[in-house]
Scaffold this motif. Structure first.
Motif, PDB file in Angstrom:
ATOM      1  N   SER A 289      -2.337   7.892   2.658  1.00  0.00           N
ATOM      2  CA  SER A 289      -1.428   8.549   4.277  1.00  0.00           C
ATOM      3  C   SER A 289      -0.565   7.513   5.075  1.00  0.00           C
ATOM      4  N   ASP A 290      -0.855   5.833   4.507  1.00  0.00           N
ATOM      5  CA  ASP A 290      -0.494   5.266   5.970  1.00  0.00           C
ATOM      6  C   ASP A 290      -0.481   4.068   4.511  1.00  0.00           C
ATOM      7  N   VAL A 295      -1.581   0.239   0.732  1.00  0.00           N
ATOM      8  CA  VAL A 295      -1.133  -0.964  -0.161  1.00  0.00           C
ATOM      9  C   VAL A 295      -3.057  -1.199  -0.266  1.00  0.00           C
ATOM     10  N   LYS A 296      -3.863  -1.051   0.333  1.00  0.00           N
ATOM     11  CA  LYS A 296      -5.352  -1.061  -0.660  1.00  0.00           C
ATOM     12  C   LYS A 296      -5.245  -0.291  -1.635  1.00  0.00           C
ATOM     13  N   SER A 297      -4.863   1.785  -1.358  1.00  0.00           N
ATOM     14  CA  SER A 297      -4.768   1.774  -3.130  1.00  0.00           C
ATOM     15  C   SER A 297      -4.313   1.445  -4.166  1.00  0.00           C
ATOM     16  N   MET A 298      -3.164   0.592  -3.778  1.00  0.00           N
ATOM     17  CA  MET A 298      -2.314   0.229  -4.856  1.00  0.00           C
ATOM     18  C   MET A 298      -3.680  -0.638  -5.476  1.00  0.00           C
ATOM     19  N   GLY A 299      -3.989  -2.205  -4.237  1.00  0.00           N
ATOM     20  CA  GLY A 299      -4.650  -2.835  -4.931  1.00  0.00           C
ATOM     21  C   GLY A 299      -6.202  -2.820  -5.650  1.00  0.00           C
ATOM     22  N   ARG A 300      -7.160  -1.735  -5.657  1.00  0.00           N
ATOM     23  CA  ARG A 300      -7.933  -0.840  -6.267  1.00  0.00           C
ATOM     24  C   ARG A 300      -6.871  -0.682  -7.289  1.00  0.00           C
ATOM     25  N   ALA A 342      -0.471   6.649  -7.777  1.00  0.00           N
ATOM     26  CA  ALA A 342       0.272   8.091  -7.428  1.00  0.00           C
ATOM     27  C   ALA A 342       0.572   8.078  -5.713  1.00  0.00           C
ATOM     28  N   ALA A 343      -0.374   7.595  -5.458  1.00  0.00           N
ATOM     29  CA  ALA A 343      -0.913   8.166  -3.967  1.00  0.00           C
ATOM     30  C   ALA A 343      -0.309   7.072  -2.971  1.00  0.00           C
ATOM     31  N   GLY A 344      -0.753   5.775  -3.491  1.00  0.00           N
ATOM     32  CA  GLY A 344      -0.418   4.360  -2.842  1.00  0.00           C
ATOM     33  C   GLY A 344       1.442   3.817  -3.038  1.00  0.00           C
ATOM     34  N   GLU A 351       7.699   5.259   3.216  1.00  0.00           N
ATOM     35  CA  GLU A 351       7.350   4.452   4.616  1.00  0.00           C
ATOM     36  C   GLU A 351       8.220   2.657   4.559  1.00  0.00           C
ATOM     37  N   LEU A 352       8.946   2.589   3.012  1.00  0.00           N
ATOM     38  CA  LEU A 352       9.395   1.548   3.687  1.00  0.00           C
ATOM     39  C   LEU A 352      10.696   1.477   2.831  1.00  0.00           C
ATOM     40  N   ALA A 353      11.386   2.160   3.506  1.00  0.00           N
ATOM     41  CA  ALA A 353      13.052   3.279   3.150  1.00  0.00           C
ATOM     42  C   ALA A 353      13.045   3.221   3.753  1.00  0.00           C
ATOM     43  N   ASP A 354      14.414   3.214   4.256  1.00  0.00           N
ATOM     44  CA  ASP A 354      15.105   3.541   5.465  1.00  0.00           C
ATOM     45  C   ASP A 354      15.968   5.044   5.835  1.00  0.00           C
ATOM     46  N   PRO A 355      15.186   5.349   7.247  1.00  0.00           N
ATOM     47  CA  PRO A 355      15.308   7.183   6.880  1.00  0.00           C
ATOM     48  C   PRO A 355      16.751   7.994   6.076  1.00  0.00           C
ATOM     49  N   ARG A 356      18.085   6.539   6.613  1.00  0.00           N
ATOM     50  CA  ARG A 356      19.214   7.328   6.907  1.00  0.00           C
ATOM     51  C   ARG A 356      19.770   7.014   5.918  1.00  0.00           C
TER      52      ARG A 356
END
Length: 423
Positions: A289-290, A295-300, A342-344, A351-356
């Motif tokens: 969720s953060d 990052v841990k989920s993607m690595g695993r 999928a979750a990661g 989170e890495l997107a520009d919110p605008r």
């Protein structure tokens, strides 16, 4: 224009343990269920309808679907920009309405020219809607629940597609133009109904949304196409998305051509996948969720996918019972990787997107995944299916490296812009 009530309720607070308490998520769930049910009807019958009923040869169908996919891939970015400019609800309604109308014309196709037009138009409208739906979720759900909500919606979609696929088997058995046409028209309705209802979804805060749009400087509107750290994460996520082709194309061909497992084991692995995704996807989102968790989920996920490839390779040459056992073990490992990636991936995409400029960013991110799904069948075929253990080893290395490379790519992205993480 209404605003969603402020809430900090978690989406797993449900009525009877299944139905979301949050009314916005509940509406999204019903729209997702209906649309996914229609897709479950459509996917098993579409190719057979055009080859057996319309009479188009399989080579032309395959080439045309590839061309349509390329057009659909290109549609993601302008659709995202339109979403940022006119609002995700309005743009998604138009795209779903167009998809439904186009689907309704499928039974009217009687030759190759008409077929090519409708499949290209449908691919453009349908694939363009994927990124816009991601932006819609950002617009209508609270920041701290949107990723878990996507996990819940994916679970709903999996169940609905399985149900639709079961009903689609009736048309396959009948194998008549009438049977196929009825299901195609029903699928059209599953786009039209959500199109009419999506505009009723309340925004998180209409005032905040409008402020963000008016304050968005011109340079942020197309930032996603120049955002190298974000594009790198998008590419790494796309590599992990290749597992979709692994399941849908690679494994069936591998089982039939390289193992002694019975052919029904293809269906068995698909059932295993659907059931485990339904059971595990929401839980996986809570651990991602953060950004650190994602990052841990993607690595695993990358390491698990690599392991699954090596286990799949072991099924070659085994007696039927042992081959099925090894294939099921590999499929379980693969689905664990699938729910983690999928979750990661969802968390990092937000989170890495520009919110605008959520629309453009989600368009770019989903286009990366769409590109992987297009390239996946060819890549899986020329590696694992064609070269056996060596090909599986190459895929295992590719997945593991991609998953582990997410961490440095995300650190780069976080250093690149102070605006990251603002919502």
């Amino acid at each position: 224009m209404t605003s969603a009530p402020s809430t900090n309720d978690k989406i797993n607070a449900t009525k009877g343990g299944l139905i979301p308490v949050d009314p916005t998520l509940r509406q999204l769930s019903w729209m997702t269920f209906l649309n996914a049910f229609g897709n479950g009807l459509f996917y098993p019958i579409s190719i057979l309808y055009f080859t057996r009923i319309v009479g188009i040869d399989t080579t032309r169908v395959g080439i045309s679907l590839t061309v349509a996919g390329l057009f659909g891939l290109a549609a993601g970015l302008p659709a995202g920009r339109a979403s940022d400019r006119w609002g995700s609800r309005r743009v998604l309604a138009v795209l779903w309405l167009g998809s439904g109308i186009t689907m309704a014309t499928y039974p009217l196709v009687h030759g190759y020219g008409g077929f090519l037009v409708v499949v290209v138009l449908f691919a453009v409208l349908n694939q363009a809607s994927w990124g816009v739906k991601g932006a819609l979720i950002a617009d209508v759900l609270p920041f701290d629940t949107r990723v878990e909500a996507r996990g819940y919606l994916r679970m709903v979609g999996n169940v609905a597609m399985a149900m639709g696929g079961a009903l689609g088997a009736v048309a396959l058995q009948a194998d008549t133009r009438t049977a196929y046409s009825v299901l195609l028209l029903f699928n059209a309705v599953t786009f039209l109904v959500p199109a009419l209802r999506v505009g009723r979804l309340p925004l998180r805060s209409s005032a905040q949304h409008l402020t963000e749009q008016s304050a968005s400087p011109p340079e942020s509107r197309w930032r996603a196409v120049r955002d190298l750290p974000f594009l790198t994460v998008t590419a790494l996520n796309a590599v992990l998305v290749l597992q979709v082709s692994l399941l849908e194309v690679g494994i069936p061909l591998w089982i039939v051509e390289n193992t002694q497992a019975p052919r029904w084991s293809v269906s068995l692995l698909l059932v295993v996948n659907c059931v485990l995704v339904a059971l595990l996807q929401v839980r996986a989102t809570r651990r991602a969720s953060d950004v650190p968790g994602a990052v841990k989920s993607m690595g695993r996920s990358g390491v698990l996918l690599g392991t699954a490839c090596l286990v799949f390779a072991l099924s070659a040459g085994l007696p039927p019972l042992w081959a099925v056992t090894v294939l099921v073990i590999a499929a379980v490992i693969q689905v664990l990787a699938e729910v983690l990636s999928a979750a990661g991936g969802w968390t990092l995409g937000y989170e890495l997107a520009d919110p605008r400029a959520h629309g453009v960013y989600q368009g770019v991110y989903n286009s990366g995944a769409a590109a992987a799904m297009m390239a996946g069948p060819a890549l899986i075929t020329v590696t694992a299916v064609a070269h056996g253990t060596v090909g599986w080893l190459a895929l295992a290395i590719l997945f593991a490296v991609a998953g582990l490379a997410v961490a440095p790519a995300v650190r780069w992205a976080q250093r690149d812009g102070a605006w990251r993480g603002e919502q």
